[in-house]
Write a protein that holds these residues in place. Structure first.
Motif, short mmCIF file in Angstrom:
data_model
loop_
_atom_site.label_atom_id
_atom_site.label_comp_id
_atom_site.label_asym_id
_atom_site.label_seq_id
_atom_site.Cartn_x
_atom_site.Cartn_y
_atom_site.Cartn_z
N LEU A 220 34.87 32.34 46.93
CA LEU A 220 33.53 32.88 47.04
C LEU A 220 32.51 31.85 46.59
O LEU A 220 32.86 30.87 45.93
N ASP A 221 31.24 32.08 46.93
CA ASP A 221 30.16 31.30 46.33
C ASP A 221 29.33 32.24 45.45
O ASP A 221 29.65 33.43 45.30
N GLU A 222 28.29 31.71 44.84
CA GLU A 222 27.49 32.53 43.92
C GLU A 222 26.87 33.74 44.62
O GLU A 222 26.75 34.82 44.05
N SER A 223 26.49 33.57 45.89
CA SER A 223 25.87 34.67 46.62
C SER A 223 26.87 35.77 46.98
O SER A 223 26.63 36.95 46.74
N SER A 224 28.01 35.39 47.53
CA SER A 224 28.98 36.40 47.96
C SER A 224 29.65 37.10 46.78
O SER A 224 30.17 38.20 46.92
N SER A 225 29.60 36.47 45.60
CA SER A 225 30.20 37.07 44.40
C SER A 225 29.19 37.82 43.55
O SER A 225 29.52 38.31 42.46
N SER A 226 27.95 37.93 44.04
CA SER A 226 26.86 38.42 43.20
C SER A 226 26.96 39.89 42.81
O SER A 226 26.33 40.32 41.84
N LEU A 227 27.75 40.67 43.54
CA LEU A 227 27.84 42.11 43.23
C LEU A 227 29.08 42.47 42.43
O LEU A 227 29.22 43.63 42.01
N ILE A 228 29.97 41.52 42.19
CA ILE A 228 31.19 41.85 41.45
C ILE A 228 30.95 41.66 39.96
O ILE A 228 30.06 40.91 39.54
N ASP A 229 31.73 42.34 39.16
CA ASP A 229 31.63 42.25 37.71
C ASP A 229 32.45 41.05 37.24
O ASP A 229 33.68 41.08 37.23
N HIS A 230 31.79 40.00 36.86
CA HIS A 230 32.49 38.76 36.48
C HIS A 230 33.23 38.92 35.15
O HIS A 230 34.04 38.06 34.80
N LYS A 231 32.96 39.98 34.44
CA LYS A 231 33.68 40.21 33.19
C LYS A 231 35.03 40.89 33.44
O LYS A 231 35.89 40.92 32.57
N GLN A 232 35.14 41.46 34.64
CA GLN A 232 36.40 42.14 34.98
C GLN A 232 37.41 41.11 35.45
O GLN A 232 37.07 40.15 36.14
N SER A 233 38.66 41.30 35.11
CA SER A 233 39.72 40.38 35.54
C SER A 233 40.21 40.74 36.93
O SER A 233 40.66 41.85 37.17
N TYR A 234 40.12 39.79 37.83
CA TYR A 234 40.72 39.92 39.15
C TYR A 234 41.90 38.95 39.22
O TYR A 234 41.99 38.12 40.10
N ASN A 235 42.78 39.03 38.24
CA ASN A 235 43.92 38.14 38.03
C ASN A 235 43.43 36.78 37.51
O ASN A 235 43.67 36.44 36.38
N SER A 236 42.78 35.99 38.34
CA SER A 236 42.29 34.69 37.89
C SER A 236 40.89 34.48 38.47
O SER A 236 40.68 34.62 39.65
N LEU A 237 39.96 34.10 37.61
CA LEU A 237 38.59 33.88 38.05
C LEU A 237 38.17 32.49 37.60
O LEU A 237 38.15 32.21 36.40
N TYR A 238 37.88 31.62 38.53
CA TYR A 238 37.48 30.25 38.20
C TYR A 238 36.01 30.08 38.54
O TYR A 238 35.61 30.25 39.68
N LEU A 239 35.22 29.73 37.56
CA LEU A 239 33.79 29.55 37.79
C LEU A 239 33.43 28.07 37.65
O LEU A 239 34.06 27.36 36.88
#
Length: 252
Positions: free
Chosen positions: A233-252
């Motif tokens: 994803l990019d910052e725009s397409s990920s803008s509605l998800i909760d970045h604090k929630q674990s989706y297995n692995s989240l790389y920022l």
């Protein structure tokens, strides 16, 4: 599932392409060839542009793609055969490209494509997600039951509206009503699925996919059932998800 968030579509495309190149080279090293499945559409521009620049022995790569409109001439701007020839096939020395032809004898086309794709598994599948959360042209409610490799599907209005917004057609009435699409089942047979999903217009589809249980009204939820799915994803397409929630692995 692993999820990666980049700053913009360009960085996303570069990272996804590097990942795909590594997997293709690994397949070539281990078995002497690789089989690649590619998506089309505006969301794939950066990934495909970056991928053709990678150091890959393309003469050992066989390419398949997902879908094509029924009865749309190849010279039409929206033709996926035209899209892939101009942006991918004609720019690298592929071993072979199996293009979906929506003109002529549809049953025979599906028969021949099925024979080819089922000779060996797809090593790397580049699978986008539509604004209505479709994968390929499997619009909601998608057929999760068929075991056919390619099917003829009817396009829903949200899908048609996306094609108009992206500039492939002038008005919704110009969009073909049907298309040949790889089935959800066949997509899921791929060894690894890499999804490039940039842009704000995809944010709701991304949120719905990640936060919903498996349902054919959100076809992309099926991708979460694959044990080797990588979502870029990019910052725009990920803008509605909760970045604090674990989706297995989240790389920022």
């Amino acid at each position: 599932m692993k999820l990666y968030v980049s700053i913009n579509p360009q960085e996303l495309g570069e990272k996804a392409a590097s990942h795909a190149a590594d997997e293709l080279n690994k397949a070539i090293s281990e078995q002497g060839y690789a089989r690649l499945l590619v998506s089309t559409g505006a969301s794939q521009f950066e990934t495909l542009s970056a991928l053709i620049k990678k150091d890959i022995d393309w003469k050992k790569v066989e390419m398949f793609h997902l879908d094509e409109y029924v009865n749309l001439p190849e010279n039409h701007i929206a033709s996926f055969r035209k899209y892939l020839k101009e942006r991918f096939v004609q720019r690298i020395p592929l071993k072979k490209a199996h293009l979906v032809n929506g003109e002529g004898d549809i049953k025979e086309t599906i028969k021949l494509l099925t024979e080819e794709i089922r000779k060996q598994p797809i090593d790397v599948a580049l699978i986008g997600i539509g604004e209505n959360a479709h994968i390929a042209f499997n619009d909601p409610p998608a057929d999760f039951d068929t075991k056919e490799a390619y099917i003829v599907v009817e396009l829903d209005d949200k899908c048609k509206e996306q094609q108009v917004r992206e500039g492939w057609f002038k008005i919704i009435e110009d969009v073909p009503k049907t298309a040949i699409s790889m089935s959800v089942y066949q997509i899921m047979q791929s060894k690894i699925i890499i999804s490039s999903v940039p842009h704000l217009v995809k944010a709701k589809a991304v949120k719905d996919t990640l936060e919903s249980d498996l349902t054919n009204t959100i076809p992309a939820t099926m991708l979460k059932q694959h044990d080797n799915w990588h979502l870029y994803l990019d910052e725009s397409s990920s803008s509605l998800i909760d970045h604090k929630q674990s989706y297995n692995s989240l790389y920022l």
